[in-house]
Structure formats: C-alpha cells, structure tokens
Write a protein that holds these residues in place. Structure first.
Motif, PDB file in Angstrom:
ATOM      1  N   THR A   1       0.821  -1.208   0.000  1.00 56.10           N
ATOM      2  CA  THR A   1       0.000   0.000   0.000  1.00 56.10           C
ATOM      3  C   THR A   1       0.855   1.259   0.000  1.00 56.10           C
ATOM      4  N   ILE A   2       0.237   2.343  -0.414  1.00 53.59           N
ATOM      5  CA  ILE A   2       0.936   3.626  -0.439  1.00 53.59           C
ATOM      6  C   ILE A   2       1.381   4.016   0.972  1.00 53.59           C
ATOM      7  N   GLY A   3       0.545   3.753   1.968  1.00 52.01           N
ATOM      8  CA  GLY A   3       0.930   4.076   3.341  1.00 52.01           C
ATOM      9  C   GLY A   3       2.178   3.333   3.765  1.00 52.01           C
ATOM     10  N   GLY A   4       2.257   2.043   3.440  1.00 53.57           N
ATOM     11  CA  GLY A   4       3.450   1.274   3.747  1.00 53.57           C
ATOM     12  C   GLY A   4       4.645   1.737   2.960  1.00 53.57           C
ATOM     13  N   ASN A   5       4.422   2.089   1.683  1.00 52.28           N
ATOM     14  CA  ASN A   5       5.509   2.618   0.854  1.00 52.28           C
ATOM     15  C   ASN A   5       6.051   3.928   1.437  1.00 52.28           C
ATOM     16  N   VAL A   6       5.153   4.789   1.903  1.00 49.91           N
ATOM     17  CA  VAL A   6       5.575   6.043   2.521  1.00 49.91           C
ATOM     18  C   VAL A   6       6.347   5.761   3.812  1.00 49.91           C
ATOM     19  N   SER A   7       5.855   4.819   4.591  1.00 51.28           N
ATOM     20  CA  SER A   7       6.483   4.499   5.870  1.00 51.28           C
ATOM     21  C   SER A   7       7.925   4.061   5.714  1.00 51.28           C
ATOM     22  N   THR A   8       8.212   3.271   4.662  1.00 52.08           N
ATOM     23  CA  THR A   8       9.571   2.749   4.464  1.00 52.08           C
ATOM     24  C   THR A   8      10.349   3.485   3.387  1.00 52.08           C
ATOM     25  N   ASN A   9       9.734   4.481   2.758  1.00 49.54           N
ATOM     26  CA  ASN A   9      10.365   5.193   1.640  1.00 49.54           C
ATOM     27  C   ASN A   9      10.755   4.196   0.547  1.00 49.54           C
ATOM     28  N   ALA A  10       9.780   3.411   0.105  1.00 47.92           N
ATOM     29  CA  ALA A  10      10.025   2.313  -0.828  1.00 47.92           C
ATOM     30  C   ALA A  10      10.568   2.807  -2.159  1.00 47.92           C
ATOM     31  N   GLY A  11      11.310   1.939  -2.826  1.00 46.29           N
ATOM     32  CA  GLY A  11      11.888   2.262  -4.131  1.00 46.29           C
ATOM     33  C   GLY A  11      11.318   1.378  -5.213  1.00 46.29           C
ATOM     34  N   GLY A  12      12.191   0.587  -5.845  1.00 46.22           N
ATOM     35  CA  GLY A  12      11.742  -0.306  -6.906  1.00 46.22           C
ATOM     36  C   GLY A  12      12.667  -0.291  -8.100  1.00 46.22           C
ATOM     37  N   VAL A  13      12.207  -0.931  -9.155  1.00 44.47           N
ATOM     38  CA  VAL A  13      13.034  -1.146 -10.339  1.00 44.47           C
ATOM     39  C   VAL A  13      13.462   0.167 -10.990  1.00 44.47           C
ATOM     40  N   CYS A  14      12.554   1.131 -11.099  1.00 47.15           N
ATOM     41  CA  CYS A  14      12.870   2.338 -11.863  1.00 47.15           C
ATOM     42  C   CYS A  14      13.463   3.462 -11.023  1.00 47.15           C
ATOM     43  N   CYS A  15      13.752   3.192  -9.740  1.00 45.36           N
ATOM     44  CA  CYS A  15      14.227   4.285  -8.887  1.00 45.36           C
ATOM     45  C   CYS A  15      15.633   4.737  -9.258  1.00 45.36           C
ATOM     46  N   VAL A  16      16.380   3.920 -10.003  1.00 46.00           N
ATOM     47  CA  VAL A  16      17.712   4.333 -10.437  1.00 46.00           C
ATOM     48  C   VAL A  16      17.653   5.652 -11.206  1.00 46.00           C
ATOM     49  N   LYS A  17      16.579   5.870 -11.947  1.00 42.63           N
ATOM     50  CA  LYS A  17      16.432   7.110 -12.715  1.00 42.63           C
ATOM     51  C   LYS A  17      15.381   8.046 -12.133  1.00 42.63           C
ATOM     52  N   TYR A  18      14.331   7.476 -11.551  1.00 45.48           N
ATOM     53  CA  TYR A  18      13.181   8.304 -11.191  1.00 45.48           C
ATOM     54  C   TYR A  18      12.980   8.493  -9.690  1.00 45.48           C
ATOM     55  N   GLY A  19      13.864   7.927  -8.879  1.00 44.87           N
ATOM     56  CA  GLY A  19      13.798   8.210  -7.460  1.00 44.87           C
ATOM     57  C   GLY A  19      12.861   7.295  -6.689  1.00 44.87           C
ATOM     58  N   VAL A  20      12.795   7.540  -5.384  1.00 44.74           N
ATOM     59  CA  VAL A  20      12.034   6.705  -4.456  1.00 44.74           C
ATOM     60  C   VAL A  20      10.795   7.460  -3.983  1.00 44.74           C
ATOM     61  N   THR A  21      10.059   6.851  -3.081  1.00 42.93           N
ATOM     62  CA  THR A  21       8.770   7.408  -2.665  1.00 42.93           C
ATOM     63  C   THR A  21       8.880   8.851  -2.188  1.00 42.93           C
ATOM     64  N   ARG A  22       9.913   9.161  -1.401  1.00 39.55           N
ATOM     65  CA  ARG A  22      10.049  10.521  -0.856  1.00 39.55           C
ATOM     66  C   ARG A  22      10.056  11.577  -1.961  1.00 39.55           C
ATOM     67  N   ASP A  23      10.565  11.230  -3.135  1.00 40.38           N
ATOM     68  CA  ASP A  23      10.624  12.182  -4.239  1.00 40.38           C
ATOM     69  C   ASP A  23       9.246  12.517  -4.808  1.00 40.38           C
ATOM     70  N   TYR A  24       8.224  11.783  -4.397  1.00 37.78           N
ATOM     71  CA  TYR A  24       6.879  11.971  -4.961  1.00 37.78           C
ATOM     72  C   TYR A  24       5.843  12.388  -3.916  1.00 37.78           C
ATOM     73  N   VAL A  25       6.235  12.465  -2.658  1.00 37.32           N
ATOM     74  CA  VAL A  25       5.284  12.884  -1.624  1.00 37.32           C
ATOM     75  C   VAL A  25       5.358  14.393  -1.452  1.00 37.32           C
ATOM     76  N   LEU A  26       4.298  15.063  -1.864  1.00 36.20           N
ATOM     77  CA  LEU A  26       4.219  16.517  -1.724  1.00 36.20           C
ATOM     78  C   LEU A  26       3.722  16.931  -0.347  1.00 36.20           C
ATOM     79  N   GLY A  27       2.776  16.182   0.173  1.00 37.20           N
ATOM     80  CA  GLY A  27       2.192  16.532   1.453  1.00 37.20           C
ATOM     81  C   GLY A  27       1.407  15.376   2.017  1.00 37.20           C
ATOM     82  N   MET A  28       0.887  15.566   3.213  1.00 37.41           N
ATOM     83  CA  MET A  28       0.130  14.497   3.868  1.00 37.41           C
ATOM     84  C   MET A  28      -0.705  15.046   5.016  1.00 37.41           C
ATOM     85  N   GLN A  29      -1.677  14.255   5.403  1.00 31.32           N
ATOM     86  CA  GLN A  29      -2.391  14.461   6.665  1.00 31.32           C
ATOM     87  C   GLN A  29      -1.923  13.365   7.602  1.00 31.32           C
TER      88      GLN A  29
END
Length: 457
Positions: free
Chosen positions: A139-167
């Motif tokens: 889930t997105i919540g779990g991905n945010v919690s661990t700052n998940a990456g993945g296959v394409c993060c070598v070029k496009y970054g990890v979860t933190r690079d895409y979180v603009l804001g939160m409640q």
C-alpha cells in the motif's frame, strides 16, 4: 491493557475493533522471517482520520503502544506487533480521493494499493513511478512508511521524491497537514520528508498527496548473460562510468534464475549464470543511442551473450521473471533477506564479498540487485525445521551488512530498518546521530507510543 479494551472499543463503531485470537494472529507480523513478533492486544480498522485520532488520543492517554500496518508486505519487521499494542490497520482507508491531471498530483488514503494507483494514473495519461516488487499488494501508506523504491528508482527516485504533502495523526491525537500541493515550496522545515521513511515511529499518515509524472516513454530493453557475479558487476560499473542513466538496471543471479525456472519453466538458466536487465527510455534517437551504449557496456564487462530485445512481450516476460524471483525462492523454504546499498562503482567488490561470506558460513546466498543504484538483496533459503541452517543464514546476512558498511554503504536501500537493521543503523550513523533521531522522536511522540522498540530505540 485488557481492562482498557472495552473502553477503547466504545470510542469506535463496533465493526472497527477486533479481538478474536485467530484474527489477531494474522496481524502479528510482516514478511520478515528473522524478526521477532507477538500477538497484538487488539486490531483497529478505522475508516477515516477522525477515528484514527480517537484511537491515538486514547492510547497516548493510557500509554498503549500503537503499531501502524499497511498490507504487511514489509521485510524488516517494521509492522510487527509488540507486547500489549494496538495494531491500526489501514485496509479500509483505501480510496483514491482525487487525480488532478492539470496539477499532476494524486490524493490518496494510505490503504490504496500501489499498482491500483498506477493503473488509475495511467487512465489520466499520468504515471506514478515508485514500483517496489510488492507493488501488486503493498500500500501507499506502507511505501511512505519505508520510503520504498523499486526497479525504476535508479532514474526516477524513491517514494520521498513523490510525496508533496500528507495528513497525519500525531502523538496526542492531533491531526495536522504537512507539506503542500504546489509544484514547489520551501516554507519551514521539511516535516513531510521527515515523516517519509519514519516507519510509523513519529505518527500515523492518513492521507497522502503525491506528485505524478507524464506517461512513461517507450522502453528499449537490453539483456546480458554472464558466467558469474564478478563479470556482471564489471558490466554494471561500465554502465555507471558511461554516464548513461537507464530507467532500470537489474541483476538476477543463477540461484534466483533456477528457482524461477523450476517454478515457471521459462528457460532462464539456459542463457547464463547471471542476467542483467536494462531499460532505456530517453525519447527518440537518444533512447536508441542509450540502449546501444548499454549493450556495449555489457560486452565490455564480459557478457557471454547480449542483445537488445525487439519483442515487447519477451522483454516484459524477463522483467516479470525478476519480480517472480522472491516468491519462487519462498516455495523452497523460509527466505532470509537483506537489503544493503553500496556506492555504484563498488558493486563488483560487494558481489565478490557476498560470495565469500556465503562460502565462509556454508550457505547458499541468492542475489537480486537494483544494480544501477548499488542496492543489493542477498537472500538465503532455509528449509522448514532447519534451525542450525537458519542460524548460519542469519549470521551470514549480518556479515553482509558489515561488509556493505565497510565499503561506505548503508544498511537499507528500501526495506527500512524495522527490527532487523537496528544494530546496523547504530553502526552506520554512530551515537551522536542516533541521539538526534531519539530527540526527534521524543519531540513528535512525547508519549512514546508509536511503534516502540523499532528502528533506533
């Protein structure tokens, strides 16, 4: 704690609160084979932020530990229950609240599955890049919690690079909004970035605003087969030195290939001992030139066979095989897994050290790697009931962590610290920085209820 359960249950609608012993057991742990866990005192499945706030306020007032949980796909024990805790499961908060194609953002609840968001974004001509191997379930919540990456993060970054804001719900049950929904902004401390990767130790995220990108460009896939990890590592170093940034550069070793072959009969082991899978997505002619450069890097690194795939279905099958490696190994026994990251030019050295560690401890270590950014996943499989083998495997992987640190690496590239990496984190950052972490937690979690005993405590 048991005497307080009826009072806590009374603050919520009746279907939100679970205490059945069998049900509680299913919420006790994530997928980390080596991490300790216990059965929680209760599980709460809130439907909105206000219900989360009620739970947190009650738990803070009574000193009850709170453990947040997404889909339970984590690999470091971060979602494991601790004695006397309430697990807050976000499975019912799974709505995509808004996709804004003009501003290129999405607003989602934490229980939204990564792949479902990616599919919905695609319907708007947009793309959410973070793609952990668990994307079909995590889930997105779990991905945010661990700052998940993945296959394409070598070029496009990890979860933190895409979180603009939160409640988020903070330490006394206060509901706050952090970050922004604008394309840029520098007001105040980056509290949003602080929450990403905090593994539920600072608060509970109940809504996330995510940056989206335009639809991805067509991919060119390059495949290389090698007769060992050393040669594959040299090819990775060649790609790094070339200046090309592929959108993916993945390594799959012979043990993973055999496990997938034994399961799916894909014929992967016929190609070589180690496969490198690369993708290039620069537009137009530039993408073709990048693919040719990567092909040349594979050849200079010592590939026994390499080619640029012209069959899209074949290329997709190869990357699907990479994602199948972990479940294929799980069919053989309990998978003890690691997640270290080293400087990219030292990938060949680290791969060699992994092989030496395996030999020294008398275990087989299978390796997957996001090789383009130096992130390695060494794994060993332990048959059921083999306690001695489990102990050797555990010792081997702890040694892998030490080897990564000795090369200037880090103890986790994307899985998080959780319970498994606490020793490694302490060794990596040192006592002064560890004290800073504890000071931050003390400020944001004054009652000490959020995921206690994890990460650095």
């Amino acid at each position: 704690m048991n005497s307080l359960l009826p009072e806590l249950a009374g603050t919520l609608p009746p279907d939100r609160f679970l205490t059945d012993a069998d049900v509680l057991s299913s919420y006790a742990r994530d997928e980390a084979e080596r991490a300790p866990f216990t059965v929680p005192a209760a599980v709460v499945r809130p439907h909105d932020t206000e219900e989360v706030a009620r739970v947190v306020a009650f738990c803070a007032a009574h000193g009850i530990p709170v453990v947040g949980r997404g889909a339970g796909t984590g690999l470091s024990g971060g979602a494991n229950a601790v004695p006397g805790c309430v697990v807050v499961s976000f499975e019912a908060m799974n709505a995509i609240l808004r996709i804004d194609a003009d501003e290129r953002l999405a607003v989602v609840q934490p229980g939204v599955v990564n792949e479902e968001l990616r599919k919905e974004a695609a319907r708007h001509g947009l793309w959410y890049p973070p793609d952990p191997a668990s994307a079909p379930w995590s889930t997105i919540g779990g991905n945010v919690s661990t700052n998940a990456g993945g296959v394409c993060c070598v070029k496009y970054g990890v979860t933190r690079d895409y979180v603009l804001g939160m409640q988020a719900v903070m330490g006394r049950g206060d509901v706050v909004r952090l970050g922004r929904s604008t394309a840029k902004g520098v007001a105040g401390y980056d509290l949003t970035g602080l929450m990403v990767g905090s593994e539920g130790t600072l608060g509970l995220v109940t809504e996330v605003t995510l940056r989206l990108r335009g639809a991805p460009a067509p991919q060119r896939t390059v495949v290389g087969a090698f007769d060992g990890l050393a040669a594959a590592g040299r090819a990775v170093a060649e790609v790094t030195a070339s200046g090309v940034t592929p959108s993916a550069l993945e390594l799959v070793d012979r043990h993973c290939l055999k496990a997938v072959d034994d399961w799916k009969r894909m014929g992967l082991t016929e190609t070589g001992d180690v496969l490198l899978l690369a993708r290039c997505d620069a537009p137009g002619q530039a993408g073709d030139e990048e693919a040719e450069e990567v092909l040349g890097c594979f050849e200079r690194g010592g590939a026994t066979w390499s080619a640029r795939s012209t069959d899209e279905a074949e290329a997709e099958a190869l990357f699907a095989a990479r994602r199948l490696a972990y479940p294929a190994l799980e069919r053989l026994g309990a998978v003890l897994t690691e997640d270290v990251c080293v400087p990219r030019m030292l990938v060949p050295e680290m791969l060699g050290r992994v092989e030496k560690v395996a030999a020294a401890h008398g275990v087989t270590i299978a390796t997957l790697a996001h090789a383009g950014d130096g992130n390695l996943h060494p794994m060993t499989v332990v048959p059921a009931g083999d306690d001695e083998g489990r102990a050797r495997g555990h010792a081997a992987l702890e040694r892998v962590v030490d080897e990564a640190l000795s090369l200037g690496g880090t103890v986790t590239g994307e899985h998080g610290v959780g319970l498994l990496k606490m020793r490694g984190l302490a060794a990596e950052v040192g006592p002064e920085v560890l004290a800073l972490h504890r000071s931050v937690k003390g400020a944001l979690d004054p009652a000490g209820i959020f995921n206690p005993g994890k990460v650095f405590t």
